[in-house]
Design an enzyme around this catalytic site. Structure first.
Site, PDB file in Angstrom:
ATOM      1  N   CYS A  71       0.866  -1.183   0.000  1.00 20.17           N
ATOM      2  CA  CYS A  71       0.000   0.000   0.000  1.00 20.17           C
ATOM      3  C   CYS A  71       0.901   1.231   0.000  1.00 20.17           C
ATOM      4  O   CYS A  71       1.568   1.519   1.001  1.00 20.17           O
ATOM      5  CB  CYS A  71      -0.939   0.012   1.208  1.00 20.17           C
ATOM      6  SG  CYS A  71      -2.023   1.462   1.279  1.00 20.17           S
ATOM      7  N   GLU A  93     -10.176  -0.383  -5.407  1.00 20.37           N
ATOM      8  CA  GLU A  93      -9.181  -1.185  -4.705  1.00 20.37           C
ATOM      9  C   GLU A  93      -9.756  -2.527  -4.283  1.00 20.37           C
ATOM     10  O   GLU A  93     -10.844  -2.604  -3.710  1.00 20.37           O
ATOM     11  CB  GLU A  93      -8.661  -0.441  -3.464  1.00 20.37           C
ATOM     12  CG  GLU A  93      -7.776   0.744  -3.785  1.00 20.37           C
ATOM     13  CD  GLU A  93      -6.957   1.177  -2.593  1.00 20.37           C
ATOM     14  OE1 GLU A  93      -6.271   0.317  -1.993  1.00 20.37           O
ATOM     15  OE2 GLU A  93      -7.002   2.366  -2.240  1.00 20.37           O
ATOM     16  N   GLY A 128      -1.767   2.156  -7.090  1.00 19.03           N
ATOM     17  CA  GLY A 128      -2.498   2.375  -8.329  1.00 19.03           C
ATOM     18  C   GLY A 128      -1.884   3.486  -9.161  1.00 19.03           C
ATOM     19  O   GLY A 128      -1.792   3.382 -10.399  1.00 19.03           O
ATOM     20  N   CYS A 169      -4.919   5.953  -4.244  1.00 18.16           N
ATOM     21  CA  CYS A 169      -4.251   4.652  -4.165  1.00 18.16           C
ATOM     22  C   CYS A 169      -2.828   4.838  -4.674  1.00 18.16           C
ATOM     23  O   CYS A 169      -2.616   5.087  -5.868  1.00 18.16           O
ATOM     24  CB  CYS A 169      -5.000   3.608  -4.998  1.00 18.16           C
ATOM     25  SG  CYS A 169      -4.196   1.980  -5.020  1.00 18.16           S
ATOM     26  N   HIS A 216      -2.323  -4.949 -10.418  1.00 19.23           N
ATOM     27  CA  HIS A 216      -3.172  -3.878 -10.962  1.00 19.23           C
ATOM     28  C   HIS A 216      -3.459  -4.129 -12.431  1.00 19.23           C
ATOM     29  O   HIS A 216      -2.612  -4.645 -13.171  1.00 19.23           O
ATOM     30  CB  HIS A 216      -2.487  -2.517 -10.831  1.00 19.23           C
ATOM     31  CG  HIS A 216      -2.483  -1.983  -9.440  1.00 19.23           C
ATOM     32  ND1 HIS A 216      -3.425  -1.096  -8.974  1.00 19.23           N
ATOM     33  CD2 HIS A 216      -1.641  -2.229  -8.401  1.00 19.23           C
ATOM     34  CE1 HIS A 216      -3.172  -0.800  -7.703  1.00 19.23           C
ATOM     35  NE2 HIS A 216      -2.093  -1.473  -7.342  1.00 19.23           N
TER      36      HIS A 216
END
Length: 269
Positions: free
Chosen positions: A74, A200, A212, A209, A151
């Site tokens: 994260c 997410e 992301g 994010c 992703h």
């Protein structure tokens, strides 16, 4: 057992941080995570973060999504933890060890090198991850990349017009993705600017994010849409993403502490 916590956020992507480096916590069950993350009956957060001792790094960061599942990485939480540590540090995660350092723009995070092979995403079967021959209701030919977690990135004319609240969960749980997937819809504004929204995995729509933003920037760079240093604008604010010649990604942006408190573990176990 009374447990202190720190509420933090990175561009509105918010966390409850528990520090277990000196005082061990009971084993975290999914039900406890979900109860703490509940915004009506708990403290409320997108992710629960647990800090632990690590022999090879400054600390270990464990990341639990709202649904109780533990995930690999994260980026926004890495900046929040970097802010707490207050000095250059290494942070071990399930997705690999990352490095943070204070920066004039907040916290800079060395996110490591991205992976593109289909097994690393992972996908259920082999395909070109730079232009995947798949689509969902008008979203087509995405790019897949693993930046510590998986992703998929769709480049569209207007990311705000995509019904990500309905398409996100559909794509996240598709059988093509055996470990589920984070879903990004992005609009390239120019060679140095991207607009992005993210669904997410295990948390839903969030204001920002970090992984992301890294995945989307690298996908744009890999496919020739942008230069290798861009600003990614998320609903919660901007992040700067640079992909160096040595293949490592640097993410730079703000993090903030909101408040501190404590709770009785038995109320959420």
């Amino acid at each position: 057992m009374r447990v202190p916590f720190i509420k933090m956020h990175g561009l509105g992507n918010d966390f409850v941080v528990l520090d277990a480096r000196e005082r061990a916590l009971p084993d975290l069950a999914g039900g406890t995570v979900r109860a703490l993350a509940d915004r009506r009956a708990g403290i409320g957060c997108d992710q629960l973060i647990v800090l632990e001792e690590d022999e090879a790094a400054t600390c270990r960061m464990r990341i639990f999504n709202q649904d109780g599942g533990e995930v690999e990485s994260c980026g926004n939480a890495a900046r929040a933890v970097g802010l707490l540590l207050g000095q250059p540090a290494t942070i071990a995660t399930k997705g690999g060890t990352i490095a943070t350092r204070p920066d004039d723009a907040g916290i800079a995070v060395d996110m490591g090198a991205p992976r593109f092979d289909w097994q690393a995403i992972p996908l259920a079967y082999a395909m070109d991850t730079a232009a995947m021959p798949v689509g969902w209701e008008g979203l087509e030919q995405p790019v897949a990349v693993n930046v510590g977690n998986p992703h998929i990135v769709f480049f569209v004319d207007d990311s705000d017009a995509v019904r990500l609240d309905t398409l996100g969960p559909l794509i996240e749980t598709d059988e093509l993705f055996p470990e589920r997937i984070n879903v990004n819809v992005a609009t390239v504004e120019d060679r140095a600017t991207i607009r992005l929204r993210v669904w997410e995995r295990g948390a839903g729509l969030t204001r920002a994010c970090g992984t992301g933003a890294c995945a989307t920037a690298v996908a744009a760079m890999r496919t020739g849409r942008t230069e290798r240093d861009v600003t990614v604008h998320l609903p919660g604010g901007p992040l700067r993403i640079a992909w160096a010649d040595d293949a490592r990604i640097t993410m730079t942006g703000p993090a903030a502490e909101a408040f501190r408190g404590s709770f009785d573990w038995g109320d959420y176990a």
